[in-house]
Design an enzyme around this catalytic site. Structure first.
Site, PDB file in Angstrom:
ATOM      1  N   ASP A   1      -3.691  -3.243   0.075  1.00 32.16           N
ATOM      2  CA  ASP A   1      -2.450  -2.823  -0.580  1.00 32.16           C
ATOM      3  C   ASP A   1      -1.514  -2.219   0.462  1.00 32.16           C
ATOM      4  O   ASP A   1      -1.881  -2.113   1.646  1.00 32.16           O
ATOM      5  CB  ASP A   1      -2.752  -1.869  -1.739  1.00 32.16           C
TER       6      ASP A   1
ATOM      7  N   ASP B   1      -0.550   0.683   1.479  1.00 30.06           N
ATOM      8  CA  ASP B   1      -0.933   1.828   2.315  1.00 30.06           C
ATOM      9  C   ASP B   1      -2.369   1.741   2.814  1.00 30.06           C
ATOM     10  O   ASP B   1      -2.893   2.672   3.408  1.00 30.06           O
ATOM     11  CB  ASP B   1      -0.688   3.152   1.588  1.00 30.06           C
TER      12      ASP B   1
ATOM     13  N   ASP C   1      -5.475   1.528   1.482  1.00 30.54           N
ATOM     14  CA  ASP C   1      -6.660   2.226   0.985  1.00 30.54           C
ATOM     15  C   ASP C   1      -7.387   1.430  -0.092  1.00 30.54           C
ATOM     16  O   ASP C   1      -8.385   1.890  -0.645  1.00 30.54           O
ATOM     17  CB  ASP C   1      -6.332   3.641   0.500  1.00 30.54           C
TER      18      ASP C   1
ATOM     19  N   SER D   1       1.450   3.345  -2.952  1.00 31.49           N
ATOM     20  CA  SER D   1       0.243   2.525  -3.049  1.00 31.49           C
ATOM     21  C   SER D   1       0.568   1.107  -3.508  1.00 31.49           C
ATOM     22  O   SER D   1       1.313   0.411  -2.855  1.00 31.49           O
ATOM     23  CB  SER D   1      -0.778   3.185  -3.983  1.00 31.49           C
TER      24      SER D   1
END
Length: 462
Positions: free
Chosen positions: A250, A252, A254, A106
């Site tokens: 970010d 990834d 999400d 993340s």
């Protein structure tokens, strides 16, 4: 260097010693435990797991280790390659798979990586499943397949496009209005997979993307957490390009934040608020966010006649509460939008599409939209932990000190004062205590947060 094993998954820094960092041996052990857990859920001939990754430097190495461990267990793997967390979540049910793994840490810096684990619905595993996998990883009970029963790997790199198709098909995504608005938007993809997915989505919606850090090299050009202090280049680029606004995600994809046309933060907390305002105006209902999120979502929900509920921090807790309360929109104040009509997971791509629809239909600027919402200001700080600190004792002491205020202890200690709130909690993903505060000015919020940091340090040093 660090390795964190929790019910949320396994997360650590690359390199170093086995058991102290996320080494290849640790990645294999945890993937084997997850694969064993998957096989225990249903007795069947063929098991399938979807695997995707962000653009971290270590991603390809960790993905090969994880996929081939699953193959060794007799599990077939659908390899999405470079992908996003929400894309993998969408792919699991579409592939009728038994689970999914996303290789991403993340918002953590580039030396980190992690295995995020999904169930057959493409949702994060609950605490009980997470604990079972932790137990399996240390039990020695993993049994690998015979040579004739090995799994296989099938590549499918079309899922970002499929994910975008699913978003555009949503009734609340007003593609026609977005195209007419002729938006020009700067995209900061932090040199990860958002640099692939976000421009593709914008182009499909008729938006002109201006790319900033959109090469998926894994070399993050700034701290990848989408906070104001990390986004100077994006703010400057929005002004230089005379853009309508800026988008940052970010690594990834999400978490989602916006920069207005003046080069100012829209407010990470207000991503969910704005999207919820739009969704609730079309489909009235209930909302959920976690305890560390802004009061503004409660205010907007009340305006539309719905009921707001706060959950413990953690996506799985938000999702559970959303299902329990039949929420039509929810998420987390860190820029995480969960729209159940698509799937139960934080999804920056659907958040962007709904935000664009809202902005296009209102025909206003991003800064004008921000002024329509309650003015709350948040401060998000942290204290690095050391092994000798008894965090539970510290939080218990803070609870006792403020016993006369409204206290919630379902996740750390949240103290509600009449004009502001403070939430103190131990992170699930980093060795830190988080201090969240919200007040009616930034100066007050920062001062309160600093006051509580000093108080915690005083308690810790006694």
């Amino acid at each position: 260097m660090t390795l964190i094993k929790s019910i949320s998954g396994i997360r650590g820094t690359i390199g170093g010693k086995q058991g102290e960092n996320l080494t290849p041996i640790d990645a294999v052990a945890f993937a084997a435990a997850y694969g064993t857990y998957i096989k225990k859920q249903r007795n069947k001939e063929n098991y399938r797991v979807v695997v995707g990754r962000d653009a971290r430097i270590s991603g390809a190495m960790i993905q090969e280790l994880v996929m081939n461990t699953l193959v060794g267990l007799g599990i077939h793997v659908i390899d999405l390659g470079l992908s996003t967390t929400p894309t993998v979540e969408v792919a699991v049910p579409l592939e009728h798979a038994d689970g999914g793994i996303i290789l991403t840490a993340s918002h953590n810096p580039k030396q980190w990586n992690a295995l995020k684990l999904l169930d057959m619905n493409g949702e994060f595993l609950n605490a009980e499943a997470g604990q079972e996998i932790l137990d399996l990883a240390s039990s020695g009970e993993v049994v690998f397949a015979e040579v004739d029963d090995l799994g296989r790997i099938t590549k499918n790199e079309a899922y970002i496009d499929i994910h975008i198709d699913e978003i555009i098909a949503l009734p609340l995504v007003n593609t026609e209005a977005i195209k007419k608005a002729n938006f020009r938007v700067v995209v900061d993809g932090v040199n990860s997979t958002g640099g692939i997915a976000v421009p593709l989505l914008l182009e499909r919606l008729g938006v002109h993307p201006v790319k900033l850090y959109c090469e998926p090299t894994g070399h993050f050009p700034h701290n990848p957490e989408p906070l104001k202090e990390h986004l100077g280049d994006l703010m400057e680029k929005v002004l230089d390009e005379n853009a309508d606004f800026g988008i940052v995600v970010d690594p990834d994809v999400d978490r989602l934040a916006f920069i207005d046309e003046k080069g100012e933060m829209f407010g990470e907390e207000y991503t969910l608020v704005a999207v919820a305002d739009y969704v609730l105006s079309r489909t009235p209902g209930n909302t959920v966010s976690n305890m560390s999120s802004s009061r503004a979502l409660r205010d907007i929900t009340n305006k539309h006649g719905g009921t707001y509920t706060a959950s413990a921090v953690g996506e799985v807790n938000v999702v559970r509460m959303m299902k329990d309360t039949n929420a039509v929109i929810g998420g987390e104040g860190n820029g995480g939008v969960i729209y159940p009509d698509l799937h139960y997971g934080r999804d920056s791509l659907v958040g962007i599409a709904l935000f664009l629809s809202h902005l296009a239909e209102l025909n206003c600027t991003v800064s004008e939209l921000r002024k329509t919402y309650p003015a709350y200001f948040s401060s998000k700080k942290k204290i690095q932990l050391t092994p000798e600190l008894d965090v539970d004792a510290i939080l218990s002491e803070m609870e006792s000190r403020y016993a006369s205020e409204e206290i919630n202890t379902i996740d750390g200690v949240k103290i509600d004062f009449p004009e502001y709130w403070v939430h103190l909690r131990k992170s699930n993903t980093e060795p830190i205590i988080r201090i969240y505060c919200e007040a009616q000015s930034q100066e007050i919020a920062d001062t309160i947060a600093d006051t509580f940091i000093a108080e915690i340090q005083e308690v810790a040093n006694r």
